[in-house]
Design a protein around this motif. Structure first.
Motif, PDB file in Angstrom:
ATOM      1  N   PRO A  21       0.818  -1.218   0.000  1.00 46.93           N
ATOM      2  CA  PRO A  21       0.000   0.000   0.000  1.00 46.93           C
ATOM      3  C   PRO A  21       0.850   1.265   0.000  1.00 46.93           C
ATOM      4  CG  PRO A  21       0.062  -0.950   2.195  1.00 46.93           C
ATOM      5  CD  PRO A  21       0.775  -1.926   1.307  1.00 46.93           C
ATOM      6  N   GLU A  40      -9.405   3.849   3.635  1.00 49.56           N
ATOM      7  CA  GLU A  40      -9.143   2.791   4.609  1.00 49.56           C
ATOM      8  C   GLU A  40      -9.611   1.424   4.112  1.00 49.56           C
ATOM      9  OE1 GLU A  40     -10.912   4.022   8.261  1.00 49.56           O
ATOM     10  OE2 GLU A  40      -9.188   5.247   8.844  1.00 49.56           O
ATOM     11  N   GLN A  99       7.518   5.107   4.534  1.00 49.32           N
ATOM     12  CA  GLN A  99       6.787   4.049   5.261  1.00 49.32           C
ATOM     13  C   GLN A  99       7.737   3.222   6.117  1.00 49.32           C
ATOM     14  OE1 GLN A  99       3.206   2.473   3.198  1.00 49.32           O
ATOM     15  NE2 GLN A  99       4.385   2.888   1.338  1.00 49.32           N
ATOM     16  N   ASN A 121      -2.396   3.368   2.243  1.00 44.83           N
ATOM     17  CA  ASN A 121      -1.945   3.352   3.633  1.00 44.83           C
ATOM     18  C   ASN A 121      -2.379   4.665   4.280  1.00 44.83           C
ATOM     19  OD1 ASN A 121      -0.669   3.372   6.091  1.00 44.83           O
ATOM     20  ND2 ASN A 121       1.406   3.154   5.291  1.00 44.83           N
ATOM     21  N   LYS A 133      -2.431   5.591   7.291  1.00 45.70           N
ATOM     22  CA  LYS A 133      -1.713   6.046   8.487  1.00 45.70           C
ATOM     23  C   LYS A 133      -0.713   7.138   8.133  1.00 45.70           C
ATOM     24  CE  LYS A 133      -2.029   1.733  11.147  1.00 45.70           C
ATOM     25  NZ  LYS A 133      -2.797   0.933  10.186  1.00 45.70           N
TER      26      LYS A 133
END
Length: 244
Positions: A27, A111, A244, A117, A119
């Protein structure tokens, strides 16, 4: 690259959103790309694609969906042109709380997507949407790690959600690219913004010999060197903060 255009349910209806991301390797961190006043058009989709090729899940929502419009077509430069007056009407029909509700809906949709991703989120807003990109960083401080305003407007107002007050409300890195000549963001506003950002990691940069809209290839004010520099600054901002 995978492109799709889908309707995402919001509190006030559905916003048609262009999404682009690489085919492999996800992702990917999410980038929300807030449109400028002339609305969705292929020029913006191409810019979203350019962002996406660097490894991001890019979402370009139609912010005028409440008015039932998406693509406005060419906007004449004449300030008295009916098309321009209509555009300003749409621009003034939305505000920060509305767009933050839309942002909440966009993130909720992302989501559910394997390629996204949520976050790690970055934002960028051009023209009227610089303030939206910055406010996303203050409204979603746990997710938005970097926000960029490109010749944004309403950067220093007397409201509590003014972008110049954002540094104390988020840990995200903020970047403000400003045109040297901009009737929508005059020098006194830029000075106020610079003063507010002093002593922080955030940057306010003025691009010499440019006018409002310089990053858009289809605009008469397009400035190729400045536009490429804005891409370099934007991608570096995301590289620093969206790893990430």
């Amino acid at each position: 690259m995978i492109d799709q255009q889908i309707d995402i349910a919001t509190k006030d209806g559905k916003t048609t959103t262009f999404i682009t991301h690489p085919e492999r390797g996800g992702p990917f961190p999410v980038i929300i790309f807030y449109m400028d006043a002339p609305a969705i058009r292929e020029e913006l989709r191409d810019m979203a694609r350019r962002l996406g090729t660097s490894g991001y899940y890019v979402m370009l929502p139609n912010l005028y969906y409440r008015s039932g419009v998406m693509e406005l077509g060419p906007i004449p430069p004449d300030p008295e042109a009916p098309e321009r007056k209509r555009m300003f009407g749409f621009m003034n029909s939305i505000n920060i709380p509305m767009v933050m509700e839309d942002t909440k809906a966009l993130l909720a949709f992302a989501e559910t997507q394997e390629a996204a991703n949520t976050k790690i989120v970055g934002t960028v807003g051009y023209c009227m949407s610089g303030r939206y990109a910055v406010n996303a960083a203050t409204q979603f401080p746990d997710r938005v790690k970097a926000a960029a305003s490109i010749y944004g407007t309403h950067l220093a107002t007397d409201q509590t959600d003014s972008p110049h007050l954002a540094a104390s409300k988020t840990k995200a890195e903020l970047y403000f690219a400003c045109a040297e000549t901009d009737i929508y963001a005059p020098q006194e506003i830029i000075d106020k913004l610079k003063q507010a950002m002093q002593g922080t990691k955030n940057e306010v940069e003025i691009f010499p010999d440019t006018h409002h809209g310089f990053a858009f290839p289809k605009r008469p004010v397009y400035h190729r060197d400045a536009a490429e520099r804005h891409w370099e600054r934007l991608l570096a901002l995301y590289r620093r903060n969206l790893a990430q």
